[in-house]
Design a protein around this motif. Structure first.
Motif, PDB file in Angstrom:
ATOM      1  N   ALA A 121       0.837  -1.202   0.000  1.00  0.00           N
ATOM      2  CA  ALA A 121       0.000   0.000   0.000  1.00  0.00           C
ATOM      3  C   ALA A 121       0.874   1.255   0.000  1.00  0.00           C
ATOM      4  O   ALA A 121       0.657   2.181  -0.798  1.00  0.00           O
ATOM      5  N   LEU A 122       1.893   1.272   0.862  1.00  0.00           N
ATOM      6  CA  LEU A 122       2.763   2.452   0.951  1.00  0.00           C
ATOM      7  C   LEU A 122       3.551   2.636  -0.345  1.00  0.00           C
ATOM      8  O   LEU A 122       3.683   3.750  -0.852  1.00  0.00           O
ATOM      9  N   ALA A 123       4.054   1.521  -0.899  1.00  0.00           N
ATOM     10  CA  ALA A 123       4.888   1.626  -2.100  1.00  0.00           C
ATOM     11  C   ALA A 123       4.071   2.109  -3.292  1.00  0.00           C
ATOM     12  O   ALA A 123       4.486   3.023  -4.020  1.00  0.00           O
ATOM     13  N   ILE A 124       2.894   1.526  -3.491  1.00  0.00           N
ATOM     14  CA  ILE A 124       2.068   1.946  -4.630  1.00  0.00           C
ATOM     15  C   ILE A 124       1.659   3.407  -4.455  1.00  0.00           C
ATOM     16  O   ILE A 124       1.739   4.210  -5.388  1.00  0.00           O
ATOM     17  N   GLY A 125       1.258   3.768  -3.238  1.00  0.00           N
ATOM     18  CA  GLY A 125       0.829   5.141  -2.974  1.00  0.00           C
ATOM     19  C   GLY A 125       1.954   6.146  -3.202  1.00  0.00           C
ATOM     20  O   GLY A 125       1.777   7.163  -3.864  1.00  0.00           O
ATOM     21  N   LEU A 126       3.142   5.839  -2.669  1.00  0.00           N
ATOM     22  CA  LEU A 126       4.265   6.774  -2.792  1.00  0.00           C
ATOM     23  C   LEU A 126       4.733   6.877  -4.236  1.00  0.00           C
ATOM     24  O   LEU A 126       5.019   7.968  -4.726  1.00  0.00           O
ATOM     25  N   LEU A 127       4.819   5.728  -4.924  1.00  0.00           N
ATOM     26  CA  LEU A 127       5.275   5.745  -6.317  1.00  0.00           C
ATOM     27  C   LEU A 127       4.385   6.632  -7.168  1.00  0.00           C
ATOM     28  O   LEU A 127       4.858   7.437  -7.968  1.00  0.00           O
ATOM     29  N   SER A 128       3.066   6.497  -6.986  1.00  0.00           N
ATOM     30  CA  SER A 128       2.175   7.248  -7.862  1.00  0.00           C
ATOM     31  C   SER A 128       2.074   8.719  -7.442  1.00  0.00           C
ATOM     32  O   SER A 128       1.885   9.582  -8.280  1.00  0.00           O
ATOM     33  N   LYS A 129       2.243   9.007  -6.134  1.00  0.00           N
ATOM     34  CA  LYS A 129       2.101  10.408  -5.692  1.00  0.00           C
ATOM     35  C   LYS A 129       3.394  11.191  -5.871  1.00  0.00           C
ATOM     36  O   LYS A 129       3.370  12.364  -6.213  1.00  0.00           O
ATOM     37  N   LYS A 189       6.172  10.206  -9.739  1.00  0.00           N
ATOM     38  CA  LYS A 189       5.646  10.498 -11.073  1.00  0.00           C
ATOM     39  C   LYS A 189       5.540   9.248 -11.952  1.00  0.00           C
ATOM     40  O   LYS A 189       5.670   9.314 -13.165  1.00  0.00           O
ATOM     41  N   VAL A 190       5.387   8.082 -11.309  1.00  0.00           N
ATOM     42  CA  VAL A 190       5.087   6.877 -12.074  1.00  0.00           C
ATOM     43  C   VAL A 190       3.578   6.873 -12.287  1.00  0.00           C
ATOM     44  O   VAL A 190       2.828   7.187 -11.364  1.00  0.00           O
ATOM     45  N   ALA A 191       3.131   6.556 -13.480  1.00  0.00           N
ATOM     46  CA  ALA A 191       1.697   6.502 -13.714  1.00  0.00           C
ATOM     47  C   ALA A 191       1.098   5.498 -12.741  1.00  0.00           C
ATOM     48  O   ALA A 191       1.653   4.420 -12.525  1.00  0.00           O
ATOM     49  N   GLU A 192      -0.028   5.867 -12.139  1.00  0.00           N
ATOM     50  CA  GLU A 192      -0.577   5.051 -11.069  1.00  0.00           C
ATOM     51  C   GLU A 192      -0.883   3.624 -11.531  1.00  0.00           C
ATOM     52  O   GLU A 192      -0.547   2.660 -10.851  1.00  0.00           O
ATOM     53  N   ASP A 193      -1.483   3.489 -12.719  1.00  0.00           N
ATOM     54  CA  ASP A 193      -1.858   2.134 -13.140  1.00  0.00           C
ATOM     55  C   ASP A 193      -0.632   1.289 -13.454  1.00  0.00           C
ATOM     56  O   ASP A 193      -0.645   0.074 -13.299  1.00  0.00           O
ATOM     57  N   THR A 194       0.479   1.930 -13.879  1.00  0.00           N
ATOM     58  CA  THR A 194       1.728   1.189 -14.093  1.00  0.00           C
ATOM     59  C   THR A 194       2.248   0.671 -12.764  1.00  0.00           C
ATOM     60  O   THR A 194       2.625  -0.514 -12.654  1.00  0.00           O
TER      61      THR A 194
END
Lengths: 275, 238
Positions: free
Chosen positions: A74-82, A85-90
């Protein structure tokens, strides 16, 4: 028939698991639906399979492996997308597959056959041990406490994140906390419907509840009730027909989802048709 | 003398490699009512976002109440564009306006009696008493717009920033929204982004056209306010 059912401990446990998991599911599912983060939630759930594999490999209760794993996801996906600047769905898609791959490798490394693996993927409410029930109850209490303390902040970031930021709130931290609560809800749901189908029970009861509600607390209460209804109906049908419980619960939920939307469509129909 | 409410000095902003604002210099004093007009993509919303601290300057400086943007969230009321909202969201007018009372100081607390009183006052000011329990999805465009203004007012701001409050609202409702804003200009400093060039000249004390660069026009009829001189000055850049 009811008395016969309750004579068995595993049936009492199953019913308790259905009711307890509905609490987390309805409350957090409400945020998932209004904030439209269903895909993220699916990503967190599937990444969590890595935790099950790890727990299995280490020979501990797989649910204990899932908690740190799904929180990290949860933290990794949230931080990466916020932040990155990695596209969230990627970011979601990557974690989704990598988490599952990691789980598969862990299970393969452990000698012997993994008989209950299927139940983590697709749920088996009839085999919930008492220890897991206690854990589900603790997670429920934790989720209720956090949501109660931060209800106005969570409402603000769900409805209008930019306004929340302008008001001086730490929106990224609040969002990450919300994703962590979703991760914990995934842990709660693993026993009931399994990792693959968590997302349906997170979204369907809340989506139907939204059609009937004027406020988030109202929507949460209805979503909890609907989730409990679907779980118990599914459990009862699966016993009656001797079919898989998790899948039956999901099919019941899906059936009601179609029913609710058909009802809404029919109700709106006179306005659509001329005359 | 107190610092101006907003002071921009040679402000430039790049978004994704494109210069959206270029060398923008202007100031807004206490009690001013600045109308910002200009074409779509001219940078009007970006300028508001910079003032709010949501976007950073690439060059130049912005001071809001004498400090960095975002330093005084409680003193600014923001009314974002209405068209961005999810109308299906289960939230009542009251709960929407309560959001105006958010602040990081009140983390972990629930809204108190003072918050509720301020919300009632803001709803009264916006003329929404009848609709207070209504779900926002059941409001008309003009009513939702007034609810968003009420939300900004509930925070007791000194500066009000409005982004296209009359976009796609029928002409009659537009007038009622401008009448509401007209009442507010007695006690607030206001920056209003809009397309209604003709309508706003009746209300504002300054007009600026923004198309990457900014041109400021100040009518002379507002003597008594600081920094105002003579007849219509074009492109003063101080």
């Amino acid at each position: 028939m009811l008395q016969e059912i309750f004579a068995f401990e595993f049936m009492r446990n199953a019913l308790l698991a259905a009711l307890l998991s509905s609490v987390a599911c309805g409350i957090i599912g409400t945020y998932v639906v209004v904030k439209k983060i269903g895909f993220i939630s699916g990503g967190i759930a599937h990444t969590a399979f890595g935790g099950i594999g790890l727990g299995y490999y280490l020979g501990i209760n797989p649910l204990l492996g899932v908690i740190p794993f799904s929180l990290a996801a949860a933290l990794a996906i949230g931080l990466l997308s916020k932040k990155a600047k990695v596209a969230e769905d990627t970011a979601i898609g990557t974690f989704w597959a990598v988490g599952m791959a990691f789980g598969v490798i862990c299970i393969g490394l452990k000698p012997g056959y993994a008989p209950d693996l299927f139940s983590y993927l697709f749920g088996n409410i009839l085999t919930v041990p008492s220890f897991d029930l206690w854990m589900i109850m603790l997670l429920d209490l934790l989720i209720i406490a956090v949501v109660w303390l931060l209800s106005k902040e969570f409402l603000a970031i769900s409805f209008d994140e930019e306004y929340a930021a302008v008001s001086g709130l730490k929106t990224t931290a609040l969002y990450l906390l919300m994703l962590c609560l979703i991760a914990l809800t995934v842990v709660v749901m693993v026993r009931v419907v399994g990792i693959v189908m968590v997302i349906a029970l997170l979204t369907i009861p809340a989506a139907i509840a939204r059609m009937l509600s004027h406020s988030l607390p109202g929507m949460m209460i209805r979503a909890v009730a609907l989730s409990a209804l679907f779980s118990i109906c599914g459990l009862w049908l699966s016993c009656l027909l001797d079919i898989a419980s998790g899948a039956t619960i999901i099919l019941v939920a899906g059936f009601f989802f179609l029913l609710a939307h058909t009802w809404r469509f029919v109700r709106l129909l006179p306005g659509v048709l001329p005359g | 003398m107190r610092p101006p409410v907003i002071a921009c000095e040679q402000l430039s902003v790049d978004l994704g490699g494109v210069r959206v604002l270029d060398g923008v210099t202007f100031s807004v004093g206490e009690g001013d009512f600045l109308g910002l007009v200009g074409p779509n993509g001219g940078g009007k919303t970006t300028l508001l976002r910079v003032i709010l601290g949501l976007e950073n300057a690439s060059a130049g400086s912005v001071r809001v109440f004498g400090g960095q943007p975002g330093s005084f969230p409680g003193r600014i009321g923001y009314v974002p564009q209405r068209l961005f909202f999810d109308r299906e969201f289960p939230i009542s007018v009251r709960d929407l306006v309560l959001m105006g009372r958010l602040s990081k100081k009140k983390l972990f607390q629930h809204y108190n009696a003072l918050d509720r009183r301020r919300v009632d006052e803001a709803i009264h000011a916006a003329g929404l008493e009848r609709l207070i329990e209504r779900r926002i999805g059941d409001l008309s465009g003009g009513e939702l717009q007034r609810a968003l203004i009420a939300r900004a007012l509930a925070g007791e701001p000194e500066l009000l920033l409005l982004d296209e409050p009359t976009a796609s609202i029928d002409p009659q409702m537009k007038t009622t929204i401008y009448d509401l804003i007209e009442q507010l200009k007695e006690r607030l400093t206001i920056v209003l982004v809009t397309h209604d060039t003709e309508l706003i000249t009746r209300y504002v004390t300054k007009v600026a056209t923004l198309h990457v660069k900014l041109d400021l026009h100040e009518p002379g009829s507002t003597s008594g306010r600081e920094g105002f001189t003579g007849t219509l000055v074009q492109n003063p850049f101080f």
